[in-house]
Design a protein around this motif. Structure first.
Motif, mmCIF file in Angstrom:
data_model
loop_
_atom_site.group_PDB
_atom_site.id
_atom_site.type_symbol
_atom_site.label_atom_id
_atom_site.label_comp_id
_atom_site.label_asym_id
_atom_site.label_seq_id
_atom_site.Cartn_x
_atom_site.Cartn_y
_atom_site.Cartn_z
ATOM 1 N N TYR A 156 -7.428 7.124 -2.288
ATOM 2 C CA TYR A 156 -6.327 6.729 -3.146
ATOM 3 C C TYR A 156 -6.689 5.398 -3.793
ATOM 4 O O TYR A 156 -7.030 4.431 -3.124
ATOM 5 N N MET A 157 -6.603 5.379 -5.127
ATOM 6 C CA MET A 157 -6.907 4.178 -5.891
ATOM 7 C C MET A 157 -5.594 3.582 -6.391
ATOM 8 O O MET A 157 -4.774 4.277 -7.006
ATOM 9 N N ASN A 158 -5.368 2.306 -6.095
ATOM 10 C CA ASN A 158 -4.148 1.618 -6.520
ATOM 11 C C ASN A 158 -4.030 1.602 -8.044
ATOM 12 O O ASN A 158 -4.979 1.930 -8.752
ATOM 13 N N SER A 159 -2.885 1.179 -8.547
ATOM 14 C CA SER A 159 -2.664 1.155 -9.997
ATOM 15 C C SER A 159 -3.619 0.211 -10.722
ATOM 16 O O SER A 159 -3.883 0.391 -11.905
ATOM 17 N N ASP A 160 -4.184 -0.786 -9.995
ATOM 18 C CA ASP A 160 -5.184 -1.672 -10.609
ATOM 19 C C ASP A 160 -6.597 -1.113 -10.450
ATOM 20 O O ASP A 160 -7.568 -1.759 -10.828
ATOM 21 N N GLY A 161 -6.697 0.096 -9.876
ATOM 22 C CA GLY A 161 -7.991 0.757 -9.699
ATOM 23 C C GLY A 161 -8.675 0.465 -8.382
ATOM 24 O O GLY A 161 -9.640 1.131 -8.033
ATOM 25 N N SER A 162 -8.206 -0.530 -7.625
ATOM 26 C CA SER A 162 -8.847 -0.866 -6.347
ATOM 27 C C SER A 162 -8.535 0.205 -5.298
ATOM 28 O O SER A 162 -7.464 0.808 -5.310
ATOM 29 N N MET A 163 -9.486 0.439 -4.402
ATOM 30 C CA MET A 163 -9.337 1.454 -3.360
ATOM 31 C C MET A 163 -8.322 0.993 -2.314
ATOM 32 O O MET A 163 -8.392 -0.131 -1.831
ATOM 33 N N LYS A 164 -7.395 1.858 -1.981
ATOM 34 C CA LYS A 164 -6.365 1.584 -0.972
ATOM 35 C C LYS A 164 -6.924 1.876 0.413
ATOM 36 O O LYS A 164 -7.647 2.856 0.606
ATOM 37 N N THR A 165 -6.583 1.032 1.373
ATOM 38 C CA THR A 165 -6.842 1.299 2.783
ATOM 39 C C THR A 165 -5.538 1.056 3.538
ATOM 40 O O THR A 165 -4.637 0.390 3.036
ATOM 41 N N GLY A 166 -5.438 1.638 4.725
ATOM 42 C CA GLY A 166 -4.232 1.465 5.530
ATOM 43 C C GLY A 166 -3.184 2.513 5.198
ATOM 44 O O GLY A 166 -3.479 3.571 4.651
ATOM 45 N N TRP A 167 -1.938 2.196 5.531
ATOM 46 C CA TRP A 167 -0.833 3.137 5.355
ATOM 47 C C TRP A 167 -0.408 3.228 3.894
ATOM 48 O O TRP A 167 -0.374 2.230 3.179
ATOM 49 N N LEU A 168 -0.062 4.453 3.480
ATOM 50 C CA LEU A 168 0.420 4.720 2.129
ATOM 51 C C LEU A 168 1.603 5.676 2.229
ATOM 52 O O LEU A 168 1.491 6.734 2.856
ATOM 53 N N THR A 211 -12.838 2.859 5.264
ATOM 54 C CA THR A 211 -13.765 3.328 4.231
ATOM 55 C C THR A 211 -13.025 3.867 3.018
ATOM 56 O O THR A 211 -13.647 4.249 2.038
ATOM 57 N N GLY A 212 -11.674 3.928 3.102
ATOM 58 C CA GLY A 212 -10.849 4.476 2.038
ATOM 59 C C GLY A 212 -10.596 5.964 2.182
ATOM 60 O O GLY A 212 -9.722 6.518 1.520
ATOM 61 N N GLU A 213 -11.341 6.618 3.052
ATOM 62 C CA GLU A 213 -11.217 8.065 3.248
ATOM 63 C C GLU A 213 -9.849 8.414 3.819
ATOM 64 O O GLU A 213 -9.368 7.769 4.749
ATOM 65 N N MET A 214 -9.207 9.451 3.266
ATOM 66 C CA MET A 214 -7.920 9.921 3.761
ATOM 67 C C MET A 214 -8.106 10.514 5.168
ATOM 68 O O MET A 214 -9.008 11.320 5.398
#
Length: 122
Positions: A74-86, A98-101
């Motif tokens: 999942y890439m945030n609205s600014d394009g950066s990779m999300k980690t943690g809870w979403l 690692t960003g992997e779901m």
């Protein structure tokens, strides 16, 4: 004098209004990244400012859910990779360091969680 996008061989470059080749981030409809030689990166991960970004096959920076080599990120609205809870709607997902779901049984912060094959917390 040429300005705008220029294709040389298999690589794309962007020439500014003064004819100078652009490097770094470029906002031209979408966001693009041009390496130190001016070549547009495409279909690649980019680590910039401590964050990871993904540039699609057309070079445009991706946002939202993306699948790369069979793995969801999942890439945030600014394009950066999300980690943690979403949380999206009523559904929780977990993105590993690692960003992997996450899918299946996962040990997170001292607790066991189970995520289905679509990554949703069960």
């Amino acid at each position: 004098m040429k300005t705008g996008w220029l294709k040389l061989g298999t690589k794309w470059y962007f020439l500014q209004q003064n004819g100078v080749m652009k490097t770094g981030w470029l906002k031209n409809g979408s966001w693009y990244y041009l390496d130190e030689s001016g070549a547009m990166l495409a279909g690649k991960w980019l680590k910039y400012g401590g964050c990871w970004y993904y540039l699609g096959s057309n070079g445009a920076m991706k946002t939202g859910w993306i699948r790369v080599n069979g793995t969801w990120y999942y890439m945030n609205s600014d394009g950066s990779m999300k980690t943690g809870w979403l949380k999206q709607g009523d559904t929780w997902y977990y993105l590993k360091n690692t960003g992997e779901m996450a899918t299946g049984q996962q040990w997170i912060d001292g607790r066991t969680y189970y995520f289905n094959s679509q990554g949703a917390l069960q």
